[in-house]
Motif scaffolding. Structure first.
Motif, PDB file in Angstrom:
ATOM      1  N   ASP A 102      28.693  24.152  33.762  1.00 37.39           N
ATOM      2  CA  ASP A 102      29.158  23.293  34.852  1.00 37.39           C
ATOM      3  C   ASP A 102      30.670  23.315  35.024  1.00 37.39           C
ATOM      4  O   ASP A 102      31.177  22.906  36.066  1.00 37.39           O
ATOM      5  CB  ASP A 102      28.716  21.843  34.591  1.00 37.39           C
ATOM      6  N   ASP A 103      31.397  23.766  33.986  1.00 35.57           N
ATOM      7  CA  ASP A 103      32.857  23.707  34.019  1.00 35.57           C
ATOM      8  C   ASP A 103      33.509  24.932  34.652  1.00 35.57           C
ATOM      9  O   ASP A 103      34.730  25.009  34.707  1.00 35.57           O
ATOM     10  CB  ASP A 103      33.409  23.554  32.597  1.00 35.57           C
ATOM     11  N   VAL A 104      32.706  25.899  35.109  1.00 26.93           N
ATOM     12  CA  VAL A 104      33.272  27.119  35.695  1.00 26.93           C
ATOM     13  C   VAL A 104      33.715  26.844  37.133  1.00 26.93           C
ATOM     14  O   VAL A 104      32.917  26.360  37.942  1.00 26.93           O
ATOM     15  CB  VAL A 104      32.249  28.271  35.670  1.00 26.93           C
ATOM     16  N   PRO A 105      34.966  27.120  37.466  1.00 27.46           N
ATOM     17  CA  PRO A 105      35.468  26.862  38.825  1.00 27.46           C
ATOM     18  C   PRO A 105      34.700  27.655  39.879  1.00 27.46           C
ATOM     19  O   PRO A 105      34.224  28.769  39.626  1.00 27.46           O
ATOM     20  CB  PRO A 105      36.933  27.326  38.755  1.00 27.46           C
ATOM     21  N   GLN A 106      34.610  27.071  41.068  1.00 29.11           N
ATOM     22  CA  GLN A 106      33.899  27.725  42.173  1.00 29.11           C
ATOM     23  C   GLN A 106      34.534  29.059  42.555  1.00 29.11           C
ATOM     24  O   GLN A 106      33.851  29.974  43.000  1.00 29.11           O
ATOM     25  CB  GLN A 106      33.873  26.797  43.399  1.00 29.11           C
ATOM     26  N   THR A 107      35.849  29.165  42.364  1.00 32.32           N
ATOM     27  CA  THR A 107      36.546  30.413  42.706  1.00 32.32           C
ATOM     28  C   THR A 107      35.944  31.600  41.963  1.00 32.32           C
ATOM     29  O   THR A 107      35.789  32.688  42.533  1.00 32.32           O
ATOM     30  CB  THR A 107      38.045  30.298  42.354  1.00 32.32           C
ATOM     31  N   LEU A 108      35.612  31.422  40.683  1.00 33.98           N
ATOM     32  CA  LEU A 108      35.052  32.511  39.891  1.00 33.98           C
ATOM     33  C   LEU A 108      33.612  32.815  40.256  1.00 33.98           C
ATOM     34  O   LEU A 108      33.085  33.869  39.902  1.00 33.98           O
ATOM     35  CB  LEU A 108      35.132  32.176  38.395  1.00 33.98           C
ATOM     36  N   GLN A 109      32.952  31.903  40.962  1.00 39.58           N
ATOM     37  CA  GLN A 109      31.548  32.093  41.314  1.00 39.58           C
ATOM     38  C   GLN A 109      31.360  32.744  42.680  1.00 39.58           C
ATOM     39  O   GLN A 109      30.242  33.069  43.062  1.00 39.58           O
ATOM     40  CB  GLN A 109      30.828  30.746  41.306  1.00 39.58           C
ATOM     41  N   ARG A 110      32.448  32.938  43.403  1.00 41.84           N
ATOM     42  CA  ARG A 110      32.334  33.503  44.752  1.00 41.84           C
ATOM     43  C   ARG A 110      31.802  34.933  44.692  1.00 41.84           C
ATOM     44  O   ARG A 110      32.188  35.708  43.812  1.00 41.84           O
ATOM     45  CB  ARG A 110      33.693  33.473  45.446  1.00 41.84           C
ATOM     46  N   PRO A 111      30.890  35.292  45.608  1.00 40.49           N
ATOM     47  CA  PRO A 111      30.270  36.636  45.566  1.00 40.49           C
ATOM     48  C   PRO A 111      31.277  37.778  45.578  1.00 40.49           C
ATOM     49  O   PRO A 111      31.130  38.759  44.851  1.00 40.49           O
ATOM     50  CB  PRO A 111      29.401  36.654  46.830  1.00 40.49           C
ATOM     51  N   GLU A 112      32.337  37.652  46.391  1.00 33.59           N
ATOM     52  CA  GLU A 112      33.314  38.746  46.469  1.00 33.59           C
ATOM     53  C   GLU A 112      34.068  38.900  45.152  1.00 33.59           C
ATOM     54  O   GLU A 112      34.406  40.019  44.748  1.00 33.59           O
ATOM     55  CB  GLU A 112      34.285  38.541  47.639  1.00 33.59           C
ATOM     56  N   VAL A 113      34.329  37.773  44.470  1.00 41.93           N
ATOM     57  CA  VAL A 113      35.005  37.842  43.170  1.00 41.93           C
ATOM     58  C   VAL A 113      34.099  38.519  42.149  1.00 41.93           C
ATOM     59  O   VAL A 113      34.533  39.376  41.365  1.00 41.93           O
ATOM     60  CB  VAL A 113      35.409  36.428  42.689  1.00 41.93           C
ATOM     61  N   LEU A 114      32.817  38.162  42.155  1.00 40.35           N
ATOM     62  CA  LEU A 114      31.865  38.756  41.220  1.00 40.35           C
ATOM     63  C   LEU A 114      31.679  40.253  41.474  1.00 40.35           C
ATOM     64  O   LEU A 114      31.597  41.051  40.530  1.00 40.35           O
ATOM     65  CB  LEU A 114      30.512  38.049  41.315  1.00 40.35           C
ATOM     66  N   ILE A 115      31.644  40.645  42.732  1.00 41.95           N
ATOM     67  CA  ILE A 115      31.463  42.067  43.069  1.00 41.95           C
ATOM     68  C   ILE A 115      32.664  42.884  42.619  1.00 41.95           C
ATOM     69  O   ILE A 115      32.525  43.931  41.980  1.00 41.95           O
ATOM     70  CB  ILE A 115      31.219  42.234  44.589  1.00 41.95           C
ATOM     71  N   VAL A 116      33.866  42.401  42.944  1.00 41.35           N
ATOM     72  CA  VAL A 116      35.081  43.123  42.546  1.00 41.35           C
ATOM     73  C   VAL A 116      35.187  43.203  41.031  1.00 41.35           C
ATOM     74  O   VAL A 116      35.489  44.262  40.464  1.00 41.35           O
ATOM     75  CB  VAL A 116      36.337  42.450  43.145  1.00 41.35           C
ATOM     76  N   ALA A 117      34.932  42.073  40.358  1.00 42.63           N
ATOM     77  CA  ALA A 117      34.993  42.063  38.893  1.00 42.63           C
ATOM     78  C   ALA A 117      33.963  43.011  38.294  1.00 42.63           C
ATOM     79  O   ALA A 117      34.251  43.711  37.314  1.00 42.63           O
ATOM     80  CB  ALA A 117      34.774  40.641  38.372  1.00 42.63           C
ATOM     81  N   GLY A 118      32.769  43.066  38.888  1.00 40.77           N
ATOM     82  CA  GLY A 118      31.718  43.958  38.388  1.00 40.77           C
ATOM     83  C   GLY A 118      32.092  45.421  38.540  1.00 40.77           C
ATOM     84  O   GLY A 118      31.903  46.227  37.619  1.00 40.77           O
ATOM     85  N   VAL A 119      32.649  45.790  39.697  1.00 38.66           N
ATOM     86  CA  VAL A 119      33.050  47.187  39.938  1.00 38.66           C
ATOM     87  C   VAL A 119      34.179  47.585  38.989  1.00 38.66           C
ATOM     88  O   VAL A 119      34.149  48.659  38.374  1.00 38.66           O
ATOM     89  CB  VAL A 119      33.484  47.377  41.412  1.00 38.66           C
ATOM     90  N   LEU A 120      35.168  46.712  38.848  1.00 45.07           N
ATOM     91  CA  LEU A 120      36.288  47.022  37.957  1.00 45.07           C
ATOM     92  C   LEU A 120      35.856  47.046  36.489  1.00 45.07           C
ATOM     93  O   LEU A 120      36.386  47.825  35.690  1.00 45.07           O
ATOM     94  CB  LEU A 120      37.422  46.009  38.165  1.00 45.07           C
ATOM     95  N   PHE A 121      34.888  46.206  36.144  1.00 40.91           N
ATOM     96  CA  PHE A 121      34.352  46.236  34.785  1.00 40.91           C
ATOM     97  C   PHE A 121      33.704  47.590  34.498  1.00 40.91           C
ATOM     98  O   PHE A 121      33.883  48.162  33.411  1.00 40.91           O
ATOM     99  CB  PHE A 121      33.335  45.117  34.586  1.00 40.91           C
TER     100      PHE A 121
END
Length: 200
Positions: A35-54
């Protein structure tokens, strides 16, 4: 100060693999696990970019010398990511100043990045590629494990991260001679390329 252990742990992990930290925290938040994870980190575009760079880092990190080049580029990226995640976590909880959290996350990330980059330089003095692959896999699993652990047990995870950071810095002292050897070889290769480009 309840968010401080998670800030410290995420900072340590960001110094090793910042994209994995953003991706894991974002996925845990989006799935409702944390519950403590900020909404910014949950945004789909953030997750996609982080996944590709990972995925890019997962490949680059296992190739001798390419991993050190990748590390040199990320000398700025990883501390900034650690500071950014720390500030977001603090802003979400309201229990720690954003600036203080950013400084803790960023400085911890810088220290763990120095350990990672220095260790890779020492490993690259060995001609075989298997040590790079093994070390990279251990780092990926370590980051994934400790971030997951931190979501459920932040204080205990912070203790583990502190022990790993201290042990890494101590190990770095013993690897100084191998790191110097790596830097000499790199300088020699650059000089050879420069002379070859001048040859008629």
């Amino acid at each position: 100060m309840s968010v401080l252990p998670l800030v410290f742990t995420s900072g340590w992990a960001s110094g090793v693999n910042a994209y994995a930290v953003v991706l894991l925290l974002g996925l845990f938040g989006a799935a409702g696990v944390a519950d403590d994870v900020p909404q910014t980190l949950q945004r789909p575009e953030v997750l996609i970019v982080a996944g590709v760079l990972f995925l890019c880092e997962a490949v680059a990190d296992k190739i001798p010398y390419v991993d050190s080049l990748w590390d040199s580029v990320h000398t700025v990226v990883r501390p900034l990511a650690g500071a950014w995640v720390g500030a977001l976590l603090a802003g979400q909880s309201g229990s720690l100043s954003d600036v203080a959290a950013g400084l803790i996350g960023g400085s911890t990330a810088l220290a763990s990045h120095a350990v990672k980059a220095g260790t890779r330089m020492a490993v690259n003095t060995s001609p075989e590629p298997f040590s790079n692959i093994a070390l990279s896999l251990a780092e990926d699993l370590g980051v994934g494990g400790i971030v997951t652990f931190a979501v459920f047990h932040p204080e205990a995870a912070a203790v583990v991260a502190a022990v790993l950071l201290a042990g890494g810095l101590l190990t770095l002292l013993f690897l100084v001679s191998r790191i110097r050897r790596f830097l000499r070889r790199r300088a020699q290769r650059r000089e050879e390329r420069r002379l070859a480009s001048r040859a008629p």
